[in-house]
Design a protein around this motif. Structure first.
Motif, short mmCIF file in Angstrom:
data_model
loop_
_atom_site.label_atom_id
_atom_site.label_comp_id
_atom_site.label_asym_id
_atom_site.label_seq_id
_atom_site.Cartn_x
_atom_site.Cartn_y
_atom_site.Cartn_z
N ASP A 1 -7.10 7.11 3.81
CA ASP A 1 -7.38 5.89 4.57
C ASP A 1 -7.54 6.24 6.04
O ASP A 1 -6.71 6.97 6.60
N HIS B 1 -5.29 -8.48 0.32
CA HIS B 1 -4.94 -8.98 1.65
C HIS B 1 -6.14 -8.74 2.58
O HIS B 1 -7.14 -8.17 2.15
N HIS C 1 -9.39 -7.48 0.41
CA HIS C 1 -9.53 -6.24 -0.36
C HIS C 1 -8.30 -5.98 -1.21
O HIS C 1 -7.18 -6.23 -0.78
N ARG D 1 0.88 -1.17 0.00
CA ARG D 1 0.00 0.00 0.00
C ARG D 1 0.92 1.22 0.00
O ARG D 1 1.71 1.40 0.93
N ARG E 1 -12.19 4.44 3.36
CA ARG E 1 -11.54 5.20 2.28
C ARG E 1 -12.41 6.41 2.03
O ARG E 1 -13.65 6.28 1.92
N PHE F 1 -5.61 5.88 12.87
CA PHE F 1 -4.60 6.05 11.83
C PHE F 1 -5.23 6.80 10.67
O PHE F 1 -6.40 6.56 10.33
N HIS G 1 -7.11 -8.06 7.01
CA HIS G 1 -6.62 -7.85 8.38
C HIS G 1 -7.82 -7.56 9.28
O HIS G 1 -8.91 -7.21 8.80
N ILE H 1 -6.23 1.20 13.83
CA ILE H 1 -5.02 0.45 14.17
C ILE H 1 -4.68 0.49 15.66
O ILE H 1 -4.40 -0.54 16.26
N LEU I 1 -7.99 4.10 9.66
CA LEU I 1 -8.02 2.74 10.23
C LEU I 1 -8.01 2.81 11.75
O LEU I 1 -7.51 3.76 12.35
N GLN J 1 -3.38 7.55 0.35
CA GLN J 1 -2.95 6.45 -0.51
C GLN J 1 -3.02 6.87 -1.98
O GLN J 1 -4.03 7.44 -2.42
N HIS K 1 -7.04 -3.07 -4.53
CA HIS K 1 -7.40 -1.84 -5.24
C HIS K 1 -6.71 -1.84 -6.59
O HIS K 1 -5.63 -2.41 -6.75
C1 1HN Z 1 -4.07 -1.09 4.51
O1 1HN Z 1 -4.23 -2.41 4.40
C2 1HN Z 1 -4.60 -0.23 3.55
O2 1HN Z 1 -5.74 -1.95 2.40
C3 1HN Z 1 -4.44 1.13 3.68
O3 1HN Z 1 -5.56 -0.06 1.42
C4 1HN Z 1 -3.76 1.67 4.74
C5 1HN Z 1 -2.52 1.37 6.76
C6 1HN Z 1 -2.00 0.57 7.71
C7 1HN Z 1 -2.13 -0.78 7.64
C8 1HN Z 1 -2.83 -1.36 6.59
C9 1HN Z 1 -5.35 -0.80 2.38
C10 1HN Z 1 -3.22 0.84 5.69
C11 1HN Z 1 -3.37 -0.55 5.60
#
Ligand code: 1HN
Length: 346
Positions: A160, A105, A146, A69, A113, A90, A107, A164, A162, A94, A148
């Motif tokens: 973004d 991936h 997900h 990313r 977004r 967070f 998580h 976190i 998150l 992006q 992109h």
């Molecule tokens: C992440 O997986 C994305 O999937 C964007 O676009 C920002 C910031 C920290 C950790 C994972 C994404 C992220 C992220």
């Protein structure tokens, strides 16, 4: 409030107990339990015109593929290098360049977004793609695959957000890569919005997760709602015309860990002082103006991102009619019975 005097005798005692992993509460009580929030996060603003050149430089420095990313993190200056914009959230910008793919991936962190620049890139979530338009609020729920991609000729940038710090506080982070760059698509574009986003729900459907089944809240629809509100009545003196994004299955916030909002401030509108315990990230979607946060004045225009820390009194002043998107941890605080707000100078 002062803590008790640290006499030589007491210090010697603290030194004796430290090797046993012990410490005296009375030395720390008033910094652990404060009479009101003492956020380390500071009021701050990122002007898009300043950040954009760096984003584009990052576009030549590393591919989305290699970076996984390509995100420039918005680092709150008060948080000492911690990857956070508030104590709990967070934020990052992006960039996805023409022809690029950000590989699939998943998580346990939830992501939102908010599309800032460019149109026509896609994000795929759980087997469905959505095309990203400026101002769209798009959700990646916890533990959903997900990826992109950008099949257009222009760079596309989004914010973004998150959870976190929340997930890490609870030591509940899991993540894994998908074996291929892109996940298989199992539903046509717009399927979720048709099923769940029209004040209708499929007859036998029961929600299995806490996140909204609508994963793109298109700006076109949001803007239409805001325009009607602005036409139909006077603005709230503290918020202007403000709405929250909801999960249509429950009426709760759209995401279980991040609350999201959108408001329109009429041209010339000045809000009255307001504060709440959820440190909040704002994006100026349209218009221009300023937000006074304690003693700091943040002047914003379209695409700027700014942060109001917990419990700092603030007022907005819109020079032109302005739309602000925002997000915070209010949904978590409400679930825990912690959230508070104060209107006026209380
Ligand atoms: C992440 O997986 C994305 O999937 C964007 O676009 C920002 C910031 C920290 C950790 C994972 C994404 C992220 C992220």
């Amino acid at each position: 409030m002062d803590h008790p005097a640290r006499t030589p005798e007491r210090q010697a005692f603290y030194d004796r107990i430290a090797p046993g992993n012990l410490a005296p509460l009375w030395e720390q009580l008033h910094s652990l339990v404060t009479p009101a929030p003492v956020p380390r996060a500071e009021p701050a603003i990122w002007h898009y015109r300043d950040v954009r050149p760096f984003l584009m430089q990052s576009g030549h420095l590393i591919s989305a593929q290699e970076a996984t990313r390509r995100v420039l993190m918005l680092m709150n200056p008060g948080l000492g290098g911690q990857a956070s914009i508030t104590g709990s959230l967070f934020a990052g910008l992006q960039l996805i360049m023409p022809g690029e793919v950000a590989p699939a991936h998943r998580h346990t962190q939830s992501a939102l977004r908010f599309v800032i620049e460019g149109r026509g890139a896609y994000t795929a979530v759980d087997g469905e793609r959505t095309t990203m338009e400026p101002g769209d609020f798009i959700i990646t729920p916890s533990w959903t695959w997900h990826d992109h991609g950008n099949d257009t000729q222009e760079p596309v940038v989004w914010l973004d957000g998150l959870d976190i710090q929340i997930v890490n506080l609870l030591n509940a982070s899991f993540a894994e890569g998908y074996p291929k760059d892109t996940q298989p698509i199992s539903r046509p574009e717009g399927d979720s919005l048709a099923r769940y986003g029209n004040n209708l729900l499929p007859i036998d459907w029961k929600p299995e997760v806490k996140t909204s089944p609508v994963f793109n809240y298109p700006y076109a629809r949001t803007r239409e709602a805001l325009a009607s509100l602005a036409k139909n009545g006077a603005p709230d003196p503290y918020h202007g015309h403000k709405l929250r994004y909801v999960n249509p299955a429950s009426g709760e916030f759209a995401m279980p860990t991040i609350a999201t909002f959108v408001q329109v401030l009429p041209a010339g509108f000045a809000s009255l002082p307001y504060r709440s315990t959820d440190g909040t990230v704002f994006v100026c979607v349209e218009g221009s103006g300023e937000t006074r946060v304690g003693d700091t004045v943040l002047r914003w225009e379209e695409r700027d991102i700014f942060v109001v820390p917990s419990w700092v009194s603030h007022t907005h002043h819109a020079a032109a009619e302005s739309v602000l998107f925002s997000f915070s941890d209010r949904v978590v605080q409400e679930k825990l019975g912690l959230w508070r707000e104060a209107r006026g100078n209380a």
